[in-house]
Design a protein around this motif. Sequence first.
Motif, mmCIF file in Angstrom:
data_model
loop_
_atom_site.group_PDB
_atom_site.id
_atom_site.type_symbol
_atom_site.label_atom_id
_atom_site.label_comp_id
_atom_site.label_asym_id
_atom_site.label_seq_id
_atom_site.Cartn_x
_atom_site.Cartn_y
_atom_site.Cartn_z
ATOM 1 N N MET A 1 3.710 9.784 -2.184
ATOM 2 C CA MET A 1 3.017 10.047 -0.924
ATOM 3 C C MET A 1 2.564 8.756 -0.257
ATOM 4 O O MET A 1 2.701 8.579 0.970
ATOM 5 C CB MET A 1 1.810 10.958 -1.169
ATOM 6 C CG MET A 1 1.090 11.385 0.106
ATOM 7 S SD MET A 1 -0.511 12.165 -0.217
ATOM 8 C CE MET A 1 -1.512 10.714 -0.607
ATOM 9 N N LEU A 2 2.035 7.817 -1.035
ATOM 10 C CA LEU A 2 1.550 6.557 -0.474
ATOM 11 C C LEU A 2 2.690 5.751 0.130
ATOM 12 O O LEU A 2 2.558 5.177 1.217
ATOM 13 C CB LEU A 2 0.821 5.751 -1.550
ATOM 14 C CG LEU A 2 -0.507 6.363 -2.033
ATOM 15 C CD1 LEU A 2 -1.018 5.635 -3.268
ATOM 16 C CD2 LEU A 2 -1.553 6.315 -0.921
ATOM 17 N N HIS A 3 3.821 5.719 -0.545
ATOM 18 C CA HIS A 3 4.977 4.999 0.006
ATOM 19 C C HIS A 3 5.521 5.703 1.248
ATOM 20 O O HIS A 3 5.999 5.047 2.184
ATOM 21 C CB HIS A 3 6.056 4.863 -1.063
ATOM 22 C CG HIS A 3 5.832 3.706 -1.993
ATOM 23 N ND1 HIS A 3 6.042 2.400 -1.607
ATOM 24 C CD2 HIS A 3 5.402 3.653 -3.280
ATOM 25 C CE1 HIS A 3 5.754 1.592 -2.618
ATOM 26 N NE2 HIS A 3 5.372 2.327 -3.652
ATOM 27 N N GLU A 4 5.454 7.024 1.252
ATOM 28 C CA GLU A 4 5.909 7.772 2.422
ATOM 29 C C GLU A 4 5.015 7.477 3.625
ATOM 30 O O GLU A 4 5.509 7.301 4.755
ATOM 31 C CB GLU A 4 5.906 9.271 2.103
ATOM 32 C CG GLU A 4 6.577 10.125 3.157
ATOM 33 C CD GLU A 4 6.723 11.569 2.720
ATOM 34 O OE1 GLU A 4 7.799 12.159 2.930
ATOM 35 O OE2 GLU A 4 5.752 12.125 2.139
ATOM 36 N N ILE A 5 3.709 7.410 3.400
ATOM 37 C CA ILE A 5 2.778 7.067 4.479
ATOM 38 C C ILE A 5 3.080 5.668 5.014
ATOM 39 O O ILE A 5 3.105 5.445 6.234
ATOM 40 C CB ILE A 5 1.321 7.152 3.972
ATOM 41 C CG1 ILE A 5 0.932 8.613 3.730
ATOM 42 C CG2 ILE A 5 0.360 6.497 4.971
ATOM 43 C CD1 ILE A 5 -0.405 8.787 3.052
ATOM 44 N N LYS A 6 3.329 4.743 4.112
ATOM 45 C CA LYS A 6 3.643 3.369 4.525
ATOM 46 C C LYS A 6 4.923 3.331 5.352
ATOM 47 O O LYS A 6 4.998 2.639 6.381
ATOM 48 C CB LYS A 6 3.782 2.480 3.287
ATOM 49 C CG LYS A 6 3.913 0.990 3.593
ATOM 50 C CD LYS A 6 3.953 0.180 2.301
ATOM 51 C CE LYS A 6 4.106 -1.313 2.608
ATOM 52 N NZ LYS A 6 2.881 -1.878 3.198
ATOM 53 N N GLN A 7 5.920 4.094 4.931
ATOM 54 C CA GLN A 7 7.192 4.121 5.636
ATOM 55 C C GLN A 7 7.055 4.759 7.030
ATOM 56 O O GLN A 7 7.634 4.290 8.012
ATOM 57 C CB GLN A 7 8.218 4.911 4.811
ATOM 58 C CG GLN A 7 9.540 5.193 5.508
ATOM 59 C CD GLN A 7 10.345 3.927 5.810
ATOM 60 O OE1 GLN A 7 10.175 2.910 5.141
ATOM 61 N NE2 GLN A 7 11.209 3.990 6.816
#
Length: 585
Positions: free
Chosen positions: A130-136
């Motif tokens: 989820m955190l990487h998706e938010i960053k992306q």
Amino acid sequence: MNKEWNLDILYKSYESEEFQHDFKALPALIDELSECAKHLDEGAVKDKLVEVLMLNEKLTLAVSRLAYYINLRQTVNTSDAQTVAYGAQLSQMMAATAKPTTAINKFIAGIENLDEVIEQDELLKTYRFMLHEIKQNAKHLLSEEVEEVLSMMDLTGGEAWGNLQEYMTSTLEVDYKGEKVNLSMVRNLAYDESAEVRKAAYEAELAGYEKIKEPVAFALNNIKKQVNTVAALRGYESPLAMTLEDSRMQRSTLDAMLKAMDKHMPKFRAYMKRKAELLGHENGLPWYDLFAPLGESDRKFTVEEARDYLVNHFRGFADDLADMVAEAFDNAWIDFYPHKGKVGGAFCENLPQFKQSRVLTNFDGALGDVVTLAHELGHAYHGYNIQDHRPLNVNYSMPVAETASTFNENLIMNSVIDETEDKKEKMALIEKQLQDLNQIICDIYSRYLFESAVFENAKDQFMFADSLCEMMIEAQKKAYGDGLDEKTLNPYMWICKSHYYSSGLSFYNFPYAFGGLFARGLYAKYKKEGADFVPKYRELLHATTISSVEDVAAICDIDLTKEEFWEDALVSCEELIDQFLELSK
């Protein structure tokens, strides 16, 4: 056995002390999140990130419980003023989270050493995807102020237009043979044994849409214009591009699937033409006979019989699935019968924090209604397999949303067909399955073509009802070809499909084709691997909330970007059509 669902696990009533407490406490939770968002640059990054996630978990649990209750009550009584009022107030409160959420997402996107920070805490590891998706996705965020304005404006924009469509269709009174009936009841007559009834119901349905076509056209136009505007503001190439990113799905996967579908359309048209011949039609199948029953499988089910039928057949696949289905029937998870004010169709709402689900259907006792129950209870089984995730990890994307549901359909229908020795009954059962496949291939393709055209036209013109009808007819001709009689298509299919009327969820059509074909591919693996497949299937469902669509499929060694997988799934459809063509000689 209750015939209506019980929502007491959420709240007993709006007047209950628990509901009033939670509803009144929500603004304080939102303020707490807002205050946290103002101090993101204070303290260690890891500590601040943990604080943000824990606050979001707390808020998510509180909001989802209230939203489940309000939305579920509204679907069975769309004109209930108290429900509408609470829904509007909840939406108003939640709009205030847009600004702090944007600030938090930008904070996360700005963490350059995100993986190093994640490794410092077990909670953060849980939310790695989820955190990487938010960053992306942060590159599509607007300023905090603009995000807040968009959220507030949607309340009286896209969301309100969607509510209008739901209200108009759920309260529409259709004149059928001198009586006033609701839309769901007249649409259910498409499955009637009588050709006269089916045709009369079709004509009554079309006449009913005449009463509401212009208001609903205004709703569709304004929702699509809003989505076009928002997609452009966020820097997306198109609403479809925005949908694919939200779906965690590559364009190459969609293209591979659509190309394979287009290649195999002629076989589905051969099925429709044969069905037309059997029903005495010469120029393809009339729309009103798409769901005409064939053969001798005219069995009607009571709710109790449907329960036993499903539990017994699911038992052969997995005990946990059978036990969950039994619980759904026995403990009032399901609202069965149509009535005025109740929305049409069927859906499942998972309640992961309570380890339950709620299913709405418009049950009439036909085999198709039992299959619909199997489908929706597949969604519930999907929920069952993700309920141990943390609160922010329970949302799966649109394409994989239809996987477990359609897999359930395959389990039921293939088992029943295999058990049937009588040729006429077997033909009827196969034809019923082909009806469903025809919907997820031909009809879904027509919906995809139609919605694509609506988005394109919405850029620079307003489409009145007659224009929308022409666009729908054109899409149906391209998808169904000569399989249908062009003189009896359904120009108003854009009115009754709620999937078009969401400002936050566009193109909810291709996921049905994805789910249907993906499930057929998985079912083929199950038949090959037997019991060894079941743990992998559970793992796959569990991963849908924390993985891309392509990574989910890879768990079962499937490459979705290659046409070969989709071709194999469609070949299994063609084999079923060949069986039907042979049995119907």
